[in-house]
Every structure is written in C-alpha cells, then in structure tokens.
Design an enzyme around this catalytic site. Structure first.
Site, mmCIF file in Angstrom:
data_model
loop_
_atom_site.group_PDB
_atom_site.id
_atom_site.type_symbol
_atom_site.label_atom_id
_atom_site.label_comp_id
_atom_site.label_asym_id
_atom_site.label_seq_id
_atom_site.Cartn_x
_atom_site.Cartn_y
_atom_site.Cartn_z
ATOM 1 N N ASN A 72 -21.934 -25.410 -20.990
ATOM 2 C CA ASN A 72 -20.874 -24.491 -21.418
ATOM 3 C C ASN A 72 -19.705 -24.387 -20.437
ATOM 4 O OD1 ASN A 72 -22.114 -22.742 -19.560
ATOM 5 N ND2 ASN A 72 -23.250 -21.668 -21.181
ATOM 6 N N ASN A 96 -31.484 -25.904 -18.755
ATOM 7 C CA ASN A 96 -31.236 -26.040 -17.320
ATOM 8 C C ASN A 96 -32.281 -25.226 -16.578
ATOM 9 O OD1 ASN A 96 -28.768 -27.540 -17.418
ATOM 10 N ND2 ASN A 96 -27.772 -25.708 -18.204
ATOM 11 N N GLU A 107 -23.573 -12.997 -19.385
ATOM 12 C CA GLU A 107 -24.209 -14.239 -18.916
ATOM 13 C C GLU A 107 -25.695 -14.037 -18.664
ATOM 14 O OE1 GLU A 107 -22.619 -17.251 -18.620
ATOM 15 O OE2 GLU A 107 -24.587 -18.084 -18.200
ATOM 16 N N LEU A 109 -34.988 -20.759 -30.558
ATOM 17 C CA LEU A 109 -34.009 -19.930 -31.274
ATOM 18 C C LEU A 109 -33.730 -18.650 -30.495
ATOM 19 C CD1 LEU A 109 -35.526 -20.459 -34.840
ATOM 20 C CD2 LEU A 109 -33.416 -21.480 -33.944
ATOM 21 N N TYR A 167 0.857 -1.188 0.000
ATOM 22 C CA TYR A 167 0.000 0.000 0.000
ATOM 23 C C TYR A 167 0.895 1.242 0.000
ATOM 24 C CZ TYR A 167 -4.199 2.683 1.065
ATOM 25 O OH TYR A 167 -5.224 3.581 1.028
ATOM 26 N N LYS A 201 -20.291 -19.202 -11.828
ATOM 27 C CA LYS A 201 -19.383 -19.046 -12.972
ATOM 28 C C LYS A 201 -18.008 -18.591 -12.469
ATOM 29 C CE LYS A 201 -22.286 -19.740 -16.477
ATOM 30 N NZ LYS A 201 -22.209 -20.573 -17.646
HETATM 31 N N1 LIG Z 1 -26.429 -26.519 -21.327
HETATM 32 C C1 LIG Z 1 -25.910 -25.323 -21.427
HETATM 33 O O1 LIG Z 1 -24.697 -25.120 -21.371
HETATM 34 C C2 LIG Z 1 -26.792 -24.151 -21.629
HETATM 35 C C3 LIG Z 1 -28.143 -24.250 -21.525
HETATM 36 N N2 LIG Z 1 -28.920 -23.168 -21.734
HETATM 37 C C4 LIG Z 1 -30.344 -23.327 -21.496
HETATM 38 O O2 LIG Z 1 -31.083 -23.038 -22.648
HETATM 39 C C5 LIG Z 1 -32.324 -22.457 -22.278
HETATM 40 C C6 LIG Z 1 -32.553 -21.198 -23.087
HETATM 41 O O3 LIG Z 1 -31.566 -20.250 -22.748
HETATM 42 P P1 LIG Z 1 -31.382 -18.953 -23.649
HETATM 43 O O4 LIG Z 1 -31.225 -19.316 -25.064
HETATM 44 O O5 LIG Z 1 -30.339 -18.148 -22.991
HETATM 45 O O6 LIG Z 1 -32.805 -18.255 -23.421
HETATM 46 P P2 LIG Z 1 -33.652 -17.361 -24.395
HETATM 47 O O7 LIG Z 1 -34.739 -16.812 -23.584
HETATM 48 O O8 LIG Z 1 -32.760 -16.424 -25.126
HETATM 49 O O9 LIG Z 1 -34.236 -18.392 -25.489
HETATM 50 C C7 LIG Z 1 -35.258 -19.326 -25.273
HETATM 51 C C8 LIG Z 1 -36.003 -19.467 -26.609
HETATM 52 O O10 LIG Z 1 -36.829 -20.611 -26.539
HETATM 53 C C9 LIG Z 1 -38.033 -20.286 -27.220
HETATM 54 N N3 LIG Z 1 -39.102 -21.194 -26.840
HETATM 55 C C10 LIG Z 1 -39.854 -21.183 -25.725
HETATM 56 N N4 LIG Z 1 -40.759 -22.181 -25.770
HETATM 57 C C11 LIG Z 1 -40.570 -22.836 -26.932
HETATM 58 C C12 LIG Z 1 -41.199 -23.949 -27.552
HETATM 59 N N5 LIG Z 1 -42.218 -24.566 -27.000
HETATM 60 N N6 LIG Z 1 -40.723 -24.362 -28.758
HETATM 61 C C13 LIG Z 1 -39.705 -23.740 -29.359
HETATM 62 N N7 LIG Z 1 -39.074 -22.664 -28.808
HETATM 63 C C14 LIG Z 1 -39.502 -22.231 -27.621
HETATM 64 C C15 LIG Z 1 -38.286 -18.838 -26.831
HETATM 65 O O11 LIG Z 1 -39.219 -18.202 -27.710
HETATM 66 C C16 LIG Z 1 -36.891 -18.265 -26.933
HETATM 67 O O12 LIG Z 1 -36.624 -17.779 -28.223
HETATM 68 C C17 LIG Z 1 -32.267 -22.243 -20.772
HETATM 69 O O13 LIG Z 1 -32.982 -23.249 -20.112
HETATM 70 C C18 LIG Z 1 -30.807 -22.363 -20.431
HETATM 71 O O14 LIG Z 1 -30.600 -22.916 -19.165
HETATM 72 C C19 LIG Z 1 -28.431 -21.935 -22.078
HETATM 73 C C20 LIG Z 1 -27.091 -21.777 -22.179
HETATM 74 C C21 LIG Z 1 -26.170 -22.851 -21.882
HETATM 75 C C1 LIG Z 2 -25.261 -23.278 -18.353
HETATM 76 C C2 LIG Z 2 -25.857 -21.983 -18.638
HETATM 77 O O1 LIG Z 2 -25.157 -21.025 -18.892
HETATM 78 C C3 LIG Z 2 -27.282 -21.844 -18.620
HETATM 79 O O2 LIG Z 2 -27.992 -22.830 -18.440
HETATM 80 O O3 LIG Z 2 -27.750 -20.711 -18.778
HETATM 81 MG MG LIG Z 3 -26.228 -19.184 -18.805
#
Ligand SMILES: NC(=O)C1=CN([C@@H]2O[C@H](COP(=O)(O)OP(=O)(O)OC[C@H]3O[C@@H](n4cnc5c(N)ncnc54)[C@H](O)[C@@H]3O)[C@@H](O)[C@H]2O)C=CC1
Ligand SMILES: CC(=O)C(=O)O
Ligand SMILES: [Mg+2]
Length: 441
Positions: free
Chosen positions: A373, A347, A209, A268, A112, A167
């Site tokens: 991820n 998740n 995130e 999407l 310091y 994270k």
């Molecule tokens: N395993 C991993 O490493 C990761 C998993 N995820 C998971 O993916 C999921 C989505 O996360 P994000 O993409 O960040 O969220 P987000 O909110 O950007 O996207 C979700 C999308 O799913 C669509 N959706 C909702 N119901 C639906 C249906 N019945 N049919 C088709 N599409 C539908 C929504 O309209 C939206 O566009 C979360 O549960 C998250 O935990 C996200 C990032 C990493």
């Molecule tokens: C793993 C992650 O980043 C998520 O489910 O949003």
């Molecule tokens: Mg995430």
C-alpha cells in the site's frame, strides 16, 4: 522465519586483487543467500573492505554463510556482521522540524510571542485561515491501536510504533505530508472514535493503520460519518487500491478481462474484505472468499461475494488468487495451478514466496513487499489534501488504482515505490476526482 527475511550486512575484507569479490559472492550464492547492495568502504594497497547487504533465512543460515566465506581463506575474512535495520531505528525514524530558523530576536518575536498572537486572533475570527497559517492541512494523524501490526498480530501500539514511524517517513519523503503517529491504548470502538474526534482538529486527515478486524470496520465507518476531514484505513483501502492495480496489470499481460476472471480471496480481514469489495465495485462478476472466521464470511456474503469453505477450493477454481491472512507459507507449491496469478500479500512473510509460486507454474506472482500500500496511500492523501476533500470516496480509490496501472512500466506488475511519478500521478488522479465531485455537489 520465512525465506530471505533475515537482513544483515557483512563487512568483508579481501586482498586487493581481482576475483576475490567474485569468490565471496559465489560462496553466498551457493548457499542461497540473497545479495543486495555492495558498497566499497576502503580500497587499500593490500586489502579492500566491502559491505555486502544480505538477506538470508535465519541466524543459522547466516552462520553457515559466514563460515563458507571464512573457509575461502586466501586472506578473505568476515570482519563483522552488522544489523542495519536495528541501527536505522536508533533514536526513532522521525523528528518534528521547524520550517523557519530563528536567527535573531526579531525572528523569535515573529515565530513566537508576541507576533504569533495576531495570527491566533486571525484564526479565531476566521477558522478557515488555519489552512494557510498553520501546518494542520498538511498533517495526517497515523492512528493505531496495535491490534494487527503487519501480520504480527496484536502486539500493542508501542511495539507497532516502528511501523507508524515508517509510514510517517513515506508520507514525508514521497508527498511532503507530516505524519504524526498516535498510539491508542484502547481498541474499544466507542473510545477510539471519541479519542480521534477529540484530537482531529490538529489534522488535515486521519490514516487508520494496523487496526484489526472486525472492530476496524465500525471505527472507520463511524469516523468517516462523524468527521469533516478524510479518514482512511490504509490496510483496507490502500491495500485494495494496490491489489486492484496489480490485478489489472497482470490480467492485461495474460490478456484476460479482470471483470471476467475468476477471483479468489484468502483471508477476509481488514485487507481481504476491502479487496473483495473493491474488485466487486470494479465489476468482477464473482468474487470468492474464504476465512476460518464465520463473521468474516458473513460480511463477504453481505457485500455480495461468494463464500467458499476452504482455501483449497479457491486454489482449484480461481485464475487470480489474493491472500492476506498473515500466515507465512500457507499456500503450498502443489496447490498452484499452471497460469494462475498469485498475489500473496502478507507482511513480513508472504503466504508463498513469488519464486516458489512461479516455479510451481504461476504466470505471475508477487508478495507484500512488491504489491504494497506504499504505492497508494501517500498519493491518495496528497490528492485529498490538495483538493480539500472532506472524505475519501470509491471513485477516488478507483482513480488511484488506475493511476498506478498507468505508472507501471512495461513488463512490470506495479511501479517502483521510489519512482516519484507514481505518487504524483496518484495524487493528481485523486485530486481530479475530488474537483469533479465538488462540481457535482
Ligand atoms: N501488502 C500490503 O500492502 C498489505 C499487506 N497486509 C497484510 O495482510 C495481512 C492481514 O492484515 P489485515 O487484513 O490487516 O489483518 P486482519 O487480522 O484484519 O485479517 C486477517 C484475516 O486472515 C484470516 N485468516 C487467518 N488464517 C487464515 C487461513 N488459514 N485461511 C484463511 N484466512 C485466514 C483471519 O481470520 C482474518 O480474518 C497481514 O500480514 C498484513 O501485513 C495488510 C495490509 C497491506
Ligand atoms: C503494508 C501494510 O500496511 C501492512 O502490511 O500492514
Ligand atoms: Mg498495515
């Protein structure tokens, strides 16, 4: 609550005689409870106490299991049920630690004032020196606005803090990076971009995130353009990297070229659009996608994907299906076709559990706990920081995916997240691409 997502620990007392633990595990298994670690806490002459980690469906399922164990009688008792997850969060999961201990006044004066002043002047004269004389180049801001926390939705940044701290723990433990959560009480792209720009000097890189779509796209794009340090939205690109790695390995197992496979993406949003883009960049000829949101579908079409109106069509026509909707149990077992590869990545609860998908005929199935991820972002940032990268490029992400494939053991879909090799290999692969890119500049 989806199957197996309720975590508790059972403290079980049994008479110290062989066979009693077997009776307990049998009682749990008969009710479809999923046993994790078993720890022996005390072995006494008369009784033995063990802690059994248990995954069950919900409070009711837990109560049934406890009653079944109590009904074994013969001195077998459930002493307590503890919530380890909550306990692990008491006081938070991270803490800023000093790298030097102050043991004397001389140390104090070095760490310091007055000693520190000369280091400040050194940096003032040559700002690059901050890379050597501060922790900035090893520190990543973990920025969220709390609008898409896992699949829990817009629960706000404070409720999302346990994820951000998580994270930071992964950054620290896997690659020695200091992750600092930054909670934003705005989702307005102008305000988010302005705020991150104003604080970026304290960080070597920015991890975005759980920022929801579509505003996450504009935020990341603008920050990437306007900041001289790497910026990556993990839910987009970390997820895409790991999904590509899992898809490549699954395709290898079933002897199909990913580029020739018919691939469908359900959902999407941030993750789904980035996965689609990454697969197309990798060479997948036709990437189908669906989402109830018209804007999301338009974006897929703009990137060259094929919009499909229903998830049923995806399930009927695609060999490899990826889902990132946040909707638990969206995919019904009867929708699965024999030999399909199903990556249901939401998740905390997947669109279909791997067990059910496999039972329904899938050749490979995984959920977001496995294909996560966590396998990508620590090594990507380590590699980028090591090589002093100014941004994160597609070739860096593809290299990360291939490094994950190479780190995967035979018969597995992805590496174990606690295998340090995967994070080292990803970091080295990313670093190599940065050096090549720098040479070509
Ligand atoms: N395993 C991993 O490493 C990761 C998993 N995820 C998971 O993916 C999921 C989505 O996360 P994000 O993409 O960040 O969220 P987000 O909110 O950007 O996207 C979700 C999308 O799913 C669509 N959706 C909702 N119901 C639906 C249906 N019945 N049919 C088709 N599409 C539908 C929504 O309209 C939206 O566009 C979360 O549960 C998250 O935990 C996200 C990032 C990493
Ligand atoms: C793993 C992650 O980043 C998520 O489910 O949003
Ligand atoms: Mg995430």
């Amino acid at each position: 609550m989806a199957q197996g997502q309720f975590l508790r620990n059972l403290i079980i007392e049994t008479p110290s005689k062989p066979g009693n633990l077997g009776k307990v595990t049998m009682a749990i298994g008969q009710l479809n409870g999923d046993i994790g670690d078993i720890q022996t806490i005390k072995v006494g002459t008369l009784s033995t106490i063990r802690e059994i980690a248990l995954q069950c469906n919900d409070q009711e399922h837990l109560a049934e299991i406890v009653v079944a164990i109590e009904n074994l009688k013969q001195g077998i008792k459930v002493q307590a049920v503890t919530d380890d997850v909550l306990q692990m969060h008491e006081g938070g999961k991270i803490h800023m630690k000093a790298t030097h201990e102050i043991r004397s006044l001389a140390d104090l004066r070095r760490v310091y004032t007055p000693g520190v002043a000369s280091v400040c002047k050194t940096i003032q004269e040559d700002p690059e020196q901050a890379n050597y004389f501060t922790g900035i180049s090893n520190t990543v801001a973990i920025v969220t606005d709390g609008t898409a926390i896992l699949g829990l939705g817009d629960i706000g940044p404070v409720a999302g803090m346990p994820v951000m701290e998580g994270k930071a723990v992964l950054f620290d433990q896997f690659v020695g990076i200091s992750g600092i959560p930054i909670l934003l009480d705005t989702s307005d792209p102008d305000e988010v971009v302005e705020t991150v720009k104003h604080i970026h000097q304290g960080f070597g890189a920015i991890l975005l995130e759980d920022i929801g779509s579509p505003h996450c796209f504009e935020i990341e794009e603008r920050l990437k353009k306007e900041l001289p340090i790497p910026v990556m939205h993990d839910d987009q690109h970390g997820t895409a990297v790991v999904a590509l790695a899992a898809a490549l390995t699954a395709c290898k197992h079933v002897r199909v070229e990913l580029a020739n496979a018919s691939v469908g993406q359900i959902g999407l949003g941030a993750a789904g659009l980035a996965i689609s883009r990454m697969f197309m960049a990798y060479g997948v000829a036709e990437m189908k996608g669906t989402d109830p949101n018209p804007h999301a579908k338009e974006m897929l079409a703009e990137y060259g994907g094929t919009v499909v109106e229903t998830m049923e069509e995806i399930m009927e026509t695609c060999d490899l299906v990826i889902a990132t909707t946040g909707v638990a149990n969206l995919i019904k077992p009867e929708m699965i076709r024999k030999g399909q590869i199903i990556l249901a990545l939401s998740n905390p609860n997947a669109e279909i559990s791997p067990e059910i998908a496999l039972e329904a005929g899938a050749a490979y199935a995984a959920d977001g706990r496995l294909v996560n991820n966590v396998l990508g972002f620590p090594g990507i940032f380590r590699g980028a920081l090591n090589a002093n990268a100014k941004s994160i490029s597609y070739p860096m992400l593809i290299a990360a995916a291939l490094a994950i494939v190479d780190s995967t053991k035979r018969d597995d879909l992805v590496p174990h997240p606690l295998d340090p090799n995967v994070h080292i290999n990803v970091a080295l692969a990313v670093e190599k691409v940065v050096y090549e890119e720098q040479e070509n500049e």
